[in-house]
Motif scaffolding. Structure first.
Motif, PDB file in Angstrom:
ATOM      1  N   HIS A  19      67.397  10.548  29.584  1.00  0.00           N
ATOM      2  CA  HIS A  19      68.191  10.543  30.808  1.00  0.00           C
ATOM      3  C   HIS A  19      68.589   9.128  31.203  1.00  0.00           C
ATOM      4  O   HIS A  19      69.451   8.943  32.074  1.00  0.00           O
ATOM      5  N   PHE A  22      72.236   8.053  31.521  1.00  0.00           N
ATOM      6  CA  PHE A  22      72.949   8.084  32.806  1.00  0.00           C
ATOM      7  C   PHE A  22      73.057   6.667  33.359  1.00  0.00           C
ATOM      8  O   PHE A  22      74.121   6.240  33.815  1.00  0.00           O
ATOM      9  N   SER A 285      72.868  10.920  41.037  1.00  0.00           N
ATOM     10  CA  SER A 285      73.609  12.180  41.037  1.00  0.00           C
ATOM     11  C   SER A 285      72.593  13.314  40.960  1.00  0.00           C
ATOM     12  O   SER A 285      72.388  13.912  39.901  1.00  0.00           O
ATOM     13  N   GLU A 287      72.640  16.272  42.068  1.00  0.00           N
ATOM     14  CA  GLU A 287      73.192  17.578  41.721  1.00  0.00           C
ATOM     15  C   GLU A 287      73.247  17.771  40.214  1.00  0.00           C
ATOM     16  O   GLU A 287      72.891  18.840  39.688  1.00  0.00           O
ATOM     17  N   GLU A 288      73.690  16.750  39.485  1.00  0.00           N
ATOM     18  CA  GLU A 288      73.782  16.857  38.035  1.00  0.00           C
ATOM     19  C   GLU A 288      72.410  16.778  37.378  1.00  0.00           C
ATOM     20  O   GLU A 288      72.114  17.540  36.444  1.00  0.00           O
ATOM     21  N   LYS A 291      70.076  19.854  37.150  1.00  0.00           N
ATOM     22  CA  LYS A 291      70.402  20.887  36.160  1.00  0.00           C
ATOM     23  C   LYS A 291      69.622  20.697  34.861  1.00  0.00           C
ATOM     24  O   LYS A 291      69.589  21.611  34.026  1.00  0.00           O
ATOM     25  N   HIS A 307      77.441  12.585  27.331  1.00  0.00           N
ATOM     26  CA  HIS A 307      77.586  13.410  28.536  1.00  0.00           C
ATOM     27  C   HIS A 307      76.926  12.721  29.731  1.00  0.00           C
ATOM     28  O   HIS A 307      77.524  12.613  30.814  1.00  0.00           O
ATOM     29  N   ILE A 311      78.618  11.009  33.185  1.00  0.00           N
ATOM     30  CA  ILE A 311      78.182  11.333  34.546  1.00  0.00           C
ATOM     31  C   ILE A 311      77.849  10.047  35.308  1.00  0.00           C
ATOM     32  O   ILE A 311      78.243   9.862  36.460  1.00  0.00           O
ATOM     33  N   THR A 315      79.732   8.570  38.584  1.00  0.00           N
ATOM     34  CA  THR A 315      78.918   8.390  39.780  1.00  0.00           C
ATOM     35  C   THR A 315      79.047   6.972  40.317  1.00  0.00           C
ATOM     36  O   THR A 315      79.181   6.751  41.528  1.00  0.00           O
TER      37      THR A 315
END
Length: 358
Positions: A19, A22, A285, A287-288, A291, A307, A311, A315
């Motif tokens: 992650h 991101f 983020s 919200e993302e 998930k 991906h 994001i 952001t």
């Protein structure tokens, strides 16, 4: 553009396995903006890897070099992941999910790490990430520069205390100590002490930036969501939420302490140069990121990393549009919910409004 138009910031980078791509996206966008200069960088785990790439790039070739190093690092991580036995299952792929929840190899690895220690199932202490870090980064460049300042966190296994590594002590070992998950890898020894992942005690550490740099704006790039609306029910959901709470706990405590400092400085009229405070800004983020299952932190497929990068880039773009003018002026993140039970310093008058200082 004159120097007076440039905003000087510190940046704090949270950990979170794959992650962390991101954060790569966020940094990629911030580095495009010549109105921002970065003075100090604090990072933990995957955030430490992003921090090392960012520091070396800025020190050796500027913004574009930093962007290329970040992209190159995550490319190398993805290439190494193709050789990993832990891959998404056919079911996960068909359902369009990035998780490894139904991967037989992932499920087996979870049982393995709960039964055996890294000393038992990985007796040769094989860690592909270490090979990437050793080959990809130039720690002589990082340690010889006076700008930007770099802080990497790890957890001392014996004392349970936070350890912050600084230049000129940044190395392969200190970077790997910051990213050492104890269920997967042996503790990393640095100068005779054993260290685990820094996320347990500082994810990422904020106070080195407040205490040791001149910048007063700290931009925190957060990966692990603070809140979720639903109570977890399945084993995976519970494990996912425990992971998020654990790796946010130290951050919440540091932010609470920083808010106390801001309250005291404002209401007591203390000289800000003698008692340093800071303005906090948050790029996230939720919200993302909500998930994503915790298992996807081990998914380093290039498509997934891209991906996450995209994001992060979007952001950061939205954040710049909304909050660039706040830099140097006010705290842009309303963190009242984090401090609602403990913000008020006991010595202040009872009628002082309980809120985060702007």
């Amino acid at each position: 553009m004159s120097d007076s138009d440039v905003k000087i910031i510190d940046i704090a980078l949270q950990g979170g396995g794959a992650h962390g791509a991101f954060t790569w996206g966020v940094l990629d966008r911030l580095l495009e903006d010549e109105r921002i200069d970065i003075e100090g960088i604090s990072g933990t785990s995957a955030g430490a890897m992003n921090a090392v790439a960012l520091a070396q790039g800025l020190a050796s070739g500027g913004r574009q070099n930093a962007r290329e190093l970040l992209a190159g690092f995550w490319t190398k991580v993805s290439e190494a992941a193709r050789r990993s036995p832990i891959q998404r299952s056919f079911f996960d792929i068909m359902m369009g999910r990035w998780s490894l929840d139904w991967s037989p190899s992932f499920i087996f690895s979870q049982h393995l790490t709960r039964t055996f220690s890294p000393h038992e199932f990985n007796p040769f202490d094989i860690n592909p990430l270490r090979d990437i870090v050793a080959a990809f980064f130039d720690f002589d460049v990082i340690n010889s520069t006076r700008w930007p300042k770099l802080f990497l966190s790890a957890t001392n296994v014996r004392t349970g205390r936070l350890k912050v590594f600084r230049q000129p002590a940044i190395s392969v070992d200190t970077a790997m100590a910051s990213a050492c998950l104890p269920t997967l890898f042996r503790a990393v020894e640095v100068d005779g002490e054993a260290y685990w992942d820094g996320g347990y005690m500082g994810n990422p550490p904020i106070f080195p930036l407040i205490d040791e740099t001149a910048a007063r704006d700290i931009v925190l790039v957060q990966i692990n969501p603070f809140t979720r609306s639903d109570v977890p029910r399945t084993a995976y959901e519970i494990h996912n939420r425990l992971n998020e709470i654990t790796f946010n706990a130290s951050l919440m405590k540091e932010l609470r302490a920083a808010a106390f400092l801001q309250e005291i400085i404002k209401h007591e009229g203390i000289d800000r140069q003698a008692y340093r405070d800071g303005r906090v800004h948050l790029i996230q983020s939720e919200e993302e990121m909500r998930k994503l299952s915790v298992s996807s932190k081990l998914n380093a497929e290039w498509a997934f990393l891209q991906h996450l990068h995209d994001i992060g880039w979007r952001t950061a773009e939205r954040w710049l549009e909304a909050h660039f003018d706040d830099l140097g002026v006010r705290t842009s993140w309303d963190a009242g919910f984090v401090f609602e039970e403990s913000l008020q310093p006991a010595h202040l008058p009872e009628d002082v409004e309980r809120k985060v200082i702007n």
